[in-house]
Each structure stands twice: as structure tokens, then as C-alpha cells.
Design a protein around this motif. Structure first.
Motif, short mmCIF file in Angstrom:
data_model
loop_
_atom_site.label_atom_id
_atom_site.label_comp_id
_atom_site.label_asym_id
_atom_site.label_seq_id
_atom_site.Cartn_x
_atom_site.Cartn_y
_atom_site.Cartn_z
N VAL A 187 33.50 31.20 -81.30
CA VAL A 187 34.25 30.71 -82.46
C VAL A 187 34.20 29.18 -82.48
N GLY A 188 34.23 28.61 -83.68
CA GLY A 188 34.26 27.16 -83.82
C GLY A 188 32.89 26.58 -84.15
N GLU A 189 32.81 25.27 -84.06
CA GLU A 189 31.57 24.54 -84.32
C GLU A 189 30.58 24.79 -83.19
N THR A 190 29.29 24.83 -83.51
CA THR A 190 28.28 25.04 -82.47
C THR A 190 27.44 23.79 -82.28
N ILE A 191 27.10 23.55 -81.02
CA ILE A 191 26.20 22.45 -80.65
C ILE A 191 25.08 23.07 -79.83
N GLU A 192 23.84 22.91 -80.32
CA GLU A 192 22.68 23.48 -79.66
C GLU A 192 21.88 22.39 -78.98
N VAL A 193 21.51 22.64 -77.74
CA VAL A 193 20.75 21.65 -76.97
C VAL A 193 19.55 22.35 -76.34
N GLY A 194 18.39 21.73 -76.44
CA GLY A 194 17.20 22.29 -75.81
C GLY A 194 16.19 22.78 -76.82
N THR A 195 14.99 23.05 -76.33
CA THR A 195 13.87 23.40 -77.21
C THR A 195 13.39 24.82 -77.03
N PHE A 196 14.03 25.59 -76.13
CA PHE A 196 13.60 26.96 -75.83
C PHE A 196 12.27 26.94 -75.05
N ASP A 197 11.99 25.83 -74.42
CA ASP A 197 10.73 25.69 -73.69
C ASP A 197 10.98 25.15 -72.28
N PRO A 198 11.61 25.93 -71.37
CA PRO A 198 12.03 27.32 -71.61
C PRO A 198 13.53 27.46 -71.91
N LYS A 199 14.28 26.37 -71.71
CA LYS A 199 15.74 26.52 -71.78
C LYS A 199 16.29 26.16 -73.16
#
Length: 506
Positions: A428-440
Motif C-alpha cells: 500500500v502507498g507510493e512505490t519506489i522502484e530501484v534497479g534494472t532487473f539485470d539481475p536485481k
């Protein structure tokens, strides 16, 4: 000691315990309090209780088909296996505990059925007895011999079909009449099915809840060319990943805008969808199934959508959710909002001596002050242990569960990339995404007071994964600006870690 002597001793101990409990506090008034009093969010108070207060006597008597009558567990899934282990740990299983199961096998770690069990034969698929409980948590493998050695009576392939709370008896599908002193309902869930009238029961259409289901699917995968997976949640994504190991033409159909909509953000979902597409999986989003059609041989041949289009398939896997198996225990008390049998923070139902654990239990989620039901192996394990501890000891600490979900896919031999993510807390709430999925990649959920409410991590180290429950449990105030400017997942986790020591945690 012979089994007859063990039973006699157990029955005498049970009768004495029940008499002591009854003299100190009447069961009827306890039941009335449980029906009538609630604490914020529906959570009910856990009374301070002496040792084994709620152990109800299973008096000796003729005409019953179970030898062990003091404690009876209905259901043979994950929770039952972990409950059995706790009984053994307390020395209260031998000659006292009976498990009644619809399955042909002792309890096992059910998540394997949509993961390793579905791997092709040349990619080391999981098979019993390799994943009996409690290996999933690093415990002993509890085979049929383990239950025998510990004096636990297990009735296989004979589900309970009737329940009488007044006489403390159960009736099974084969007609057996069972007596219980204390009853633990651990019936779990059953797969939601497509209606038969639209092809939900056609040959080649599969649902997965037990080993027999998984065996049937593996047999189909070995002959399949084109498969359709209906549903973009846990089951759908795990089955589709396993199908990639068979090099099958795979299409996932679901009504939402992206996969895993109950947890993933659109941005996070896009990363995983791209990975699946790289493995040859096709997606049809925002689509509803109109019907499944059969070919000339009577086997499923296509999935027809509401817009009239059709997708060819010789095998269909339906993963559209699950429903708690409440029957025949409706009279115990059902929570109509979240489904399942309502219990308090010690897993006691409104009827003394009857408990419910695992997927079927609607329980107070203490940290978020609401009633909930959790369909996850982690809760199955922990609720079983907590319930039996409360039943057998003076332990009265309320169950304080931290929501946890995970998935591990593409782990078969030869996979170009293995996936393993974990999530703790509340999304719940605002989301902050960090990383490139390569791999994390990591996603943080932050509320309006800048408190961290939930955290998701893909491909973390063991140390990084161990940090997640600390963060979600503490709900520290975090510096959102710093988190947004983090240049790596490692930096973001370190920023979150430092907030644990700021003195602004819950």
C-alpha cells in the motif's frame, strides 16, 4: 507400552485435564464471549489460559473407528504436517494424535507441485518422498514411517464429510465414525474451477492442488504441443515457467492489464513479462474465457475468448484462484468477508476445543488490525505451530504474522536465468522502484507518513533477503528522496537499513 495402554493413559490424562479446565472456567461462557466480543478490526482477545485448558476429553467408548482420539486433525496438507511435528516435539502425539486426509500420501510441501514437480524428466523433477514436510523449513522429512514411529494414526484417502459438535464425532466418506477430544481443522483450499457447461471438465483441462493433479498434468505435458494457461497469478506464472522447460508453445490468458496484479506494480510486471516473452511465452491480456471447445476426440482443442477469437491448445491449465474448504464445518463459524473459518489469535474457533489453521483460517492480522485469510505455505507452517503451542501449553501470545510471499521459477537445468523473488509487508502507498532487473530489482511501498510498509526484492543475496522482514516489521520512516536517487539496489537497501536505527520505527 502397548498401543492399547497408550490410548488408555492418554484418555485418562485427557479426562483429568478437561475436568480441571471445566472446574476453573466453564466452556459455555467462553464460547459466548468469543461470539460477542471483538477488538479493533475484528480481532478477538486471547484470554490468559492455564495449560491445556481447551483440551476436551475424548472419552473411551466402543463403536469408533480411530484408535487415537485425544487430538484429531482434519486435512493432510502442509499445516497438518507442521502441526504433527509440534505435537511430537511436546511428546503429545504417540497414541493421542490422528490425522484424517483425503490424500494418498502423508503431508508434503505443496509449493513443489507448481515448481520442481513440473520439470521435464531430463531436468531432475521433484518427486516424493523428497518434499514431505517439514523439509521446506529445514526440518525432518516426515514419511509414512515417521508417523508410524511416532505413534500417529493417519487415515488416508478418506475425507471427513460430516461433523457433530455435540457428540464430538466425525464421519468420513467411507462411513467411518471418528471420535475427537480436541479438533484442528486444516482443510486448506480447493482450486476454483471453470463451469462444466463451458468445458471446465474436458479431458486435457487441468487444475493443480495435489500430487494426483500434478501427475495428470505432467502426463499431458509429455504429449502436448500447444498449451494455454488461464490466469496471470501465482499458479499461471509458475506453470508457464515450467512449461518453458518442455519447449512448448505457451500462451497465458488473463483479464487484468498485467501479471500478478494483486502484488506487482505495472512497471515491475513489465520486467517479468519481458523475461517470459524471451522464453517464448505469449500473453493475451484483458481477455475473458467464453468457453473451452473439444476436438473430435473429445479432448480440449481450443480456448474461445469473449471477443470470439480462439487460441488452439491441446492442454489447458486453469489457475484462477482457490476457495477455502469449509464444509462440513460451517456451523463452527464462517467469516463472510474474507471467507474461511473465523478464529482468534490463538486459532480457537467459537466452539471450545475446535481450532482452524492454514489456508482455511480467517484470523486477526495483528500488525494491520484487520481480519484476513492467507493462502501461503509460510502461514500454514507458522499457524500450525502457534495453534498447537497454544493448545498444549500455557502459551497465550497472540499470533503476529508478517505477510510474506515468494516465487522461484525457471530453476530447471539449462535455464538461461533463474528467478527468485521475495516480498514482505503490505503493498500500500507510493512505490519506489530501484534497479534494472539485470539481475536485481527492488520495490518499496511507502505510506503518506514516509513509513516503509512493504518491500520486494528479486535475486537478492541471503543477507539482503534477511533484511526484508526486519524492514516490513519495523515500518521505519525512510528518506524518500534518498531512496529515489539510489543508483543500485544495494544502495537502496542500505538507505532502508540505516532507517532502522533512526529511532522512527513502529
Amino acid at each position: 507400552m502397548t498401543s492399547a495402554l497408550r490410548r488408555k493413559a492418554a484418555e485418562m490424562a485427557s479426562t483429568a485435564a478437561a475436568a480441571a479446565a471445566a472446574s476453573s472456567h466453564g466452556y459455555s461462557s467462553w464460547a459466548l464471549r468469543q461470539r460477542g466480543i471483538g477488538l479493533g478490526g475484528g480481532a478477538r482477545a486471547a484470554a490468559v489460559t492455564p495449560r491445556r485448558r481447551f483440551c476436551v476429553s475424548a472419552a473411551a467408548g466402543a463403536g469408533f473407528d480411530n484408535e487415537n482420539r485425544e487430538y484429531v486433525i482434519v486435512g493432510g496438507g502442509n499445516a497438518a504436517g507442521y502441526a504433527a511435528r509440534t505435537f511430537v516435539d511436546h511428546g503429545m502425539a504417540d497414541g493421542r494424535l490422528c490425522i484424517v486426509s483425503k490424500e494418498a500420501y502423508p503431508p508434503y510441501e505443496r509449493p513443489a507441485l507448481t515448481k520442481g514437480y513440473l520439470f521435464p524428466p531430463d531436468k531432475k523433477p521433484a518427486r516424493l518422498p523428497g518434499f514431505h514436510t517439514c523439509v521446506g523449513s529445514g526440518g525432518q522429512r516426515q514419511t509414512a514411517e515417521w508417523y508410524k514411529e511416532n505413534g500417529i494414526e493417519v487415515l488416508y484417502e478418506d475425507p471427513v464429510v460430516a461433523f457433530d459438535g455435540k457428540t464430538h464425532t466425525l464421519k468420513t466418506s467411507s462411513g467411518k465414525i471418528l471420535k475427537y477430544g480436541s479438533l484442528i481443522i486444516s482443510t486448506g483450499c480447493e482450486a476454483s474451477r471453470l463451469p462444466a457447461k463451458i468445458g471446465g471438465n474436458l479431458p486435457g483441462v487441468h487444475y493443480i492442488r495435489d500430487v494426483a493433479d500434478a501427475d495428470s498434468l505432467v502426463s499431458s505435458l509429455g504429449k502436448a504441443k500447444k498449451i494455454v494457461v488461464i490466469g496471470g497469478g501465482y499458479i499461471g506464472m509458475e506453470v508457464a515457467a515450467a512449461a518453458c522447460g518442455w519447449n512448448l508453445d505457451t500462451t497465458i490468458i488473463f483479464p487484468e492489464d498485467h501479471i500478478m496484479p494483486r502484488l506487482f506494480t505495472p512497471s515491475l510486471a513489465k520486467k517479468y513479462e519481458e523475461l517470459y516473452q524471451q522464453n517464448g511465452v505469449k500473453f493475451i491480456k484483458g481477455a475473458l474465457i467464453d468457453k473451452l471447445e473439444a476436438g473430435s476426440d473429445g479432448r480440449v482443442s481450443s480456448a474461445v475468448l469473449k471477443d470470439g477469437s480462439a487460441v488452439e491448445a491441446d492442454t489447458v491449465i486453469v489457475g484462477i484462484g482457490a476457495r477455502p474448504v469449509i464444509g462440513p464445518f460451517e456451523a463452527v463459524g464462517v467469516n463472510t468477508k474474507v471467507g474461511g473459518i473465523e478464529v482468534d489469535s490463538l486459532f480457537r474457533t467459537s466452539i471450545p476445543g475446535i481450532f482452524a489453521i492454514g489456508d482455511v483460517a480467517a484470523f486477526p492480522l495483528k500488525m494491520y488490525d484487520r481480519m484476513t485469510r492467507v493462502e501461503h505455505v509460510d502461514h500454514a507452517r507458522k499457524s500450525a505451530h502457534h495453534c498447537v503451542e497454544a493448545l498444549l501449553t500455557s502459551h497465550t501470545k497472540p499470533y503476529d504474522y508478517l505477510p510474506y510471499f515468494y516465487s522461484r521459477v525457471f530453476e530447471y537445468e539449462g535455464s538461461s536465468r533463474k528467478i527468485w523473488w521475495q516480498f514482505y509487508g503490505d503493498n500500500v502507498g507510493e512505490t519506489i522502484e530501484v534497479g534494472t532487473f539485470d539481475p536485481k530489482i527492488a520495490t518499496f511501498w511507502i505510506d503518506s507518513d514516509s513509513r516503509l510498509k512493504g518491500v520486494f526484492l528479486e535475486s537478492g543475496s541471503s543477507e539482503e533477503f534477511s533484511l526484508l522482514p526486519q524492514l516490513a516489521k519495523s515500518q521505519p520512516v525512510v528518506d524518500k528522496a534518498k531512496l529515489k536517487s539510489a543508483t543500485s539496489v544495494e544502495d537502496a537497501l542500505e538507505i532502508a537499513r540505516s532507517s532502522l536505527h533512526s529511532g522512527a520505527s513502529v
